[in-house]
Design a protein around this motif. Sequence first.
Motif, PDB file in Angstrom:
ATOM      1  N   GLU A  22      66.636  -5.673  12.899  1.00  8.64           N
ATOM      2  CA  GLU A  22      66.475  -4.235  12.569  1.00  8.64           C
ATOM      3  C   GLU A  22      67.563  -3.483  12.056  1.00  8.64           C
ATOM      4  O   GLU A  22      67.287  -2.472  11.050  1.00  8.64           O
ATOM      5  CB  GLU A  22      66.267  -3.443  14.119  1.00  8.64           C
ATOM      6  N   THR A  23      68.778  -3.771  12.261  1.00  7.62           N
ATOM      7  CA  THR A  23      69.989  -3.075  11.811  1.00  7.62           C
ATOM      8  C   THR A  23      70.359  -3.516  10.484  1.00  7.62           C
ATOM      9  O   THR A  23      71.213  -2.721   9.533  1.00  7.62           O
ATOM     10  CB  THR A  23      70.900  -2.900  12.655  1.00  7.62           C
ATOM     11  N   HIS A  24      70.248  -4.914  10.249  1.00  8.89           N
ATOM     12  CA  HIS A  24      70.813  -5.571   8.930  1.00  8.89           C
ATOM     13  C   HIS A  24      69.768  -6.259   8.137  1.00  8.89           C
ATOM     14  O   HIS A  24      69.960  -7.489   8.063  1.00  8.89           O
ATOM     15  CB  HIS A  24      71.995  -6.485   9.363  1.00  8.89           C
ATOM     16  N   PRO A  25      68.564  -5.776   7.770  1.00  6.70           N
ATOM     17  CA  PRO A  25      67.477  -6.613   7.255  1.00  6.70           C
ATOM     18  C   PRO A  25      67.943  -7.298   5.839  1.00  6.70           C
ATOM     19  O   PRO A  25      67.299  -8.089   5.445  1.00  6.70           O
ATOM     20  CB  PRO A  25      66.522  -5.370   6.993  1.00  6.70           C
ATOM     21  N   GLU A  26      69.241  -6.863   5.344  1.00  6.99           N
ATOM     22  CA  GLU A  26      69.341  -7.288   4.103  1.00  6.99           C
ATOM     23  C   GLU A  26      70.008  -8.564   4.201  1.00  6.99           C
ATOM     24  O   GLU A  26      70.448  -9.294   3.110  1.00  6.99           O
ATOM     25  CB  GLU A  26      70.015  -6.382   3.138  1.00  6.99           C
ATOM     26  N   ASP A  27      70.551  -8.779   5.280  1.00  8.19           N
ATOM     27  CA  ASP A  27      71.419 -10.146   5.473  1.00  8.19           C
ATOM     28  C   ASP A  27      70.860 -11.212   6.052  1.00  8.19           C
ATOM     29  O   ASP A  27      69.816 -11.062   6.613  1.00  8.19           O
ATOM     30  CB  ASP A  27      72.752  -9.606   6.373  1.00  8.19           C
ATOM     31  N   LYS A  28      71.491 -12.394   6.072  1.00  2.98           N
ATOM     32  CA  LYS A  28      70.820 -13.651   6.507  1.00  2.98           C
ATOM     33  C   LYS A  28      71.244 -13.869   7.918  1.00  2.98           C
ATOM     34  O   LYS A  28      72.419 -13.627   8.240  1.00  2.98           O
ATOM     35  CB  LYS A  28      71.143 -14.715   5.414  1.00  2.98           C
ATOM     36  N   ILE A  29      70.396 -14.438   8.720  1.00  3.24           N
ATOM     37  CA  ILE A  29      70.617 -14.835   9.872  1.00  3.24           C
ATOM     38  C   ILE A  29      70.442 -16.270  10.130  1.00  3.24           C
ATOM     39  O   ILE A  29      69.261 -16.571   9.758  1.00  3.24           O
ATOM     40  CB  ILE A  29      69.577 -13.743  10.959  1.00  3.24           C
ATOM     41  N   TYR A  30      71.309 -16.907  10.756  1.00  2.00           N
ATOM     42  CA  TYR A  30      71.188 -18.523  11.177  1.00  2.00           C
ATOM     43  C   TYR A  30      71.231 -18.448  12.668  1.00  2.00           C
ATOM     44  O   TYR A  30      72.223 -18.097  13.309  1.00  2.00           O
ATOM     45  CB  TYR A  30      72.141 -19.034  10.486  1.00  2.00           C
ATOM     46  N   ASP A  31      70.222 -19.209  12.891  1.00  3.16           N
ATOM     47  CA  ASP A  31      70.243 -19.606  14.493  1.00  3.16           C
ATOM     48  C   ASP A  31      70.476 -21.076  14.584  1.00  3.16           C
ATOM     49  O   ASP A  31      69.652 -21.951  14.234  1.00  3.16           O
ATOM     50  CB  ASP A  31      68.985 -19.405  15.112  1.00  3.16           C
ATOM     51  N   LEU A  32      71.890 -21.378  15.243  1.00  4.94           N
ATOM     52  CA  LEU A  32      72.048 -22.797  15.246  1.00  4.94           C
ATOM     53  C   LEU A  32      72.035 -23.415  16.767  1.00  4.94           C
ATOM     54  O   LEU A  32      72.588 -22.537  17.676  1.00  4.94           O
ATOM     55  CB  LEU A  32      73.398 -23.141  14.924  1.00  4.94           C
ATOM     56  N   ASP A  33      71.256 -24.212  17.241  1.00  5.86           N
ATOM     57  CA  ASP A  33      70.889 -24.477  18.715  1.00  5.86           C
ATOM     58  C   ASP A  33      70.396 -25.760  18.728  1.00  5.86           C
ATOM     59  O   ASP A  33      69.535 -26.320  17.816  1.00  5.86           O
ATOM     60  CB  ASP A  33      69.948 -23.226  19.318  1.00  5.86           C
ATOM     61  N   ILE A  34      70.172 -26.188  20.172  1.00  5.57           N
ATOM     62  CA  ILE A  34      69.974 -27.692  20.234  1.00  5.57           C
ATOM     63  C   ILE A  34      68.446 -27.431  20.451  1.00  5.57           C
ATOM     64  O   ILE A  34      67.575 -28.618  20.334  1.00  5.57           O
ATOM     65  CB  ILE A  34      70.701 -28.021  21.531  1.00  5.57           C
ATOM     66  N   VAL A  35      67.998 -26.464  20.628  1.00  3.59           N
ATOM     67  CA  VAL A  35      66.390 -26.361  20.942  1.00  3.59           C
ATOM     68  C   VAL A  35      66.009 -25.001  19.920  1.00  3.59           C
ATOM     69  O   VAL A  35      66.645 -24.102  19.780  1.00  3.59           O
ATOM     70  CB  VAL A  35      65.832 -25.910  22.438  1.00  3.59           C
ATOM     71  N   MET A  36      64.637 -25.275  19.587  1.00  8.25           N
ATOM     72  CA  MET A  36      64.252 -24.127  18.537  1.00  8.25           C
ATOM     73  C   MET A  36      63.255 -23.276  19.533  1.00  8.25           C
ATOM     74  O   MET A  36      62.535 -23.767  20.513  1.00  8.25           O
ATOM     75  CB  MET A  36      63.263 -24.910  17.541  1.00  8.25           C
ATOM     76  N   PRO A  37      63.003 -22.090  19.007  1.00 11.06           N
ATOM     77  CA  PRO A  37      62.059 -21.171  19.665  1.00 11.06           C
ATOM     78  C   PRO A  37      60.589 -22.035  19.963  1.00 11.06           C
ATOM     79  O   PRO A  37      60.139 -22.685  19.051  1.00 11.06           O
ATOM     80  CB  PRO A  37      61.701 -20.169  18.707  1.00 11.06           C
ATOM     81  N   GLY A  38      60.032 -21.637  21.112  1.00 11.41           N
ATOM     82  CA  GLY A  38      58.689 -22.323  21.282  1.00 11.41           C
ATOM     83  C   GLY A  38      59.037 -23.882  22.133  1.00 11.41           C
ATOM     84  O   GLY A  38      57.867 -24.244  22.644  1.00 11.41           O
ATOM     85  N   GLU A  39      59.910 -24.432  22.100  1.00 15.18           N
ATOM     86  CA  GLU A  39      60.055 -25.732  22.574  1.00 15.18           C
ATOM     87  C   GLU A  39      60.672 -25.647  24.212  1.00 15.18           C
ATOM     88  O   GLU A  39      61.140 -24.706  24.359  1.00 15.18           O
ATOM     89  CB  GLU A  39      61.205 -26.338  21.908  1.00 15.18           C
ATOM     90  N   GLY A  52      62.048 -14.788   8.503  1.00 12.23           N
ATOM     91  CA  GLY A  52      63.616 -14.319   7.847  1.00 12.23           C
ATOM     92  C   GLY A  52      64.776 -15.188   8.403  1.00 12.23           C
ATOM     93  O   GLY A  52      65.751 -15.201   8.048  1.00 12.23           O
ATOM     94  N   VAL A  53      64.660 -15.725   9.641  1.00  5.40           N
ATOM     95  CA  VAL A  53      65.654 -16.240  10.352  1.00  5.40           C
ATOM     96  C   VAL A  53      65.514 -17.706  10.051  1.00  5.40           C
ATOM     97  O   VAL A  53      64.670 -18.405  10.208  1.00  5.40           O
ATOM     98  CB  VAL A  53      65.594 -16.213  11.759  1.00  5.40           C
ATOM     99  N   ASN A  54      66.914 -18.201   9.660  1.00 12.37           N
ATOM    100  CA  ASN A  54      67.103 -19.606   9.509  1.00 12.37           C
ATOM    101  C   ASN A  54      67.328 -20.543  10.726  1.00 12.37           C
ATOM    102  O   ASN A  54      68.389 -20.048  11.338  1.00 12.37           O
ATOM    103  CB  ASN A  54      67.888 -19.848   8.263  1.00 12.37           C
ATOM    104  N   TYR A  55      66.473 -21.264  11.034  1.00  8.85           N
ATOM    105  CA  TYR A  55      66.614 -21.826  12.471  1.00  8.85           C
ATOM    106  C   TYR A  55      67.074 -23.416  12.008  1.00  8.85           C
ATOM    107  O   TYR A  55      66.545 -24.175  11.311  1.00  8.85           O
ATOM    108  CB  TYR A  55      65.350 -22.209  13.191  1.00  8.85           C
ATOM    109  N   ILE A  56      68.252 -23.854  12.631  1.00  6.21           N
ATOM    110  CA  ILE A  56      68.854 -25.421  12.535  1.00  6.21           C
ATOM    111  C   ILE A  56      69.097 -25.742  13.712  1.00  6.21           C
ATOM    112  O   ILE A  56      69.778 -25.418  14.375  1.00  6.21           O
ATOM    113  CB  ILE A  56      70.064 -24.963  11.410  1.00  6.21           C
TER     114      ILE A  56
END
Length: 327
Positions: A22-39, A52-56
């Motif tokens: 919402e506040t930084h739409p021009e920047d890249k976001i990376y989510d590094l987690d052992i589980v991914m959304p929905g799992e 737009g979010v990079n899930y790793i």
Amino acid sequence: MNYIIFGGSGFIGTHLIHLLKETHPEDKIYDLDIVMPGEEGVVPGIVEKNEGVNYIRCDVRKPIDVEIETTKDDVVFNLAAVHRTPGHKDIEYFETNIRGAENVTAWVESKGIKKMIFTSSIAPYGAAEALKKETTLPTPNTPYGISKLVAEKIHETWKEKNQGQLIIVRPGIVYGKGEHGNMTRLYAGIKKHYFFYTRKDTIKACIYVKELVHFFLWALENNKEGVWNCTFEPAYNIEQICEAMKKATGMKRFIPTVPGKFLLVVASIVGPIGGKAVGIHPARVKKLMISTNINGEKLKNSGYKFHWTLEESFRDWFEDCNRKYLK
């Protein structure tokens, strides 16, 4: 620039991602987690994949080998932790919270990143009635609290070695959509008539999850380094919390007071046969009887402006759940 979030698929991380988008739409976001959304293993009810979010996939218990094209202005949030108590073997707290801190800070150092926020806990203070300030000597008395204190020291070592900007956040009880913890159980207990006071003046320092992630970004933008207790000031007691929750959600309930010793006996019987699921567990009853008396004066006097009062935060949470049920 990049916002890199270790543990971003969890409760706090998901709210942080929403705010960053919402506040930084021009920047890249990376989510590094052992589980991914929905799992399986991800807190249900809030976590979804954001465009737009990079899930790793990343397990912080192991050396981190993730290639991201970083910049000097990047920010790392280390939210990865094993935290629920009771619920884990002692070694699990140390394995994830300490080894994870070592691996995350090593990766950050290898990338030359200079800004980091680490979410610690109030658990390093230890369970006691006394008021705790950021300057209070930590005396953790649980594996979780010990592991978090050690993790703080690991991050501070990274800061000194790399002249980095480090913000360590010690939140009170964090609540909001997707929490499924203390506040959710409290609401369910009141609504279904199985919550009882053991004492009404037990202080329970707390903060709304949306407020917490707003503070993250404010602290970064204003170079607010150091350790921060994140809670309302003054902290509310359990009766004030219950009354605000009832008013915000329209509940009409009388909450009786039951002697703590009696409730502990009941919990010791009911807990092993299913009471833990609704919070009737000896460890949780004991937590309810002891204040988390955390001082939030540093935050109150910092210049940060709260977006919600206690009652407003419950109402906002209720609205997020379509005014049906806090979850």
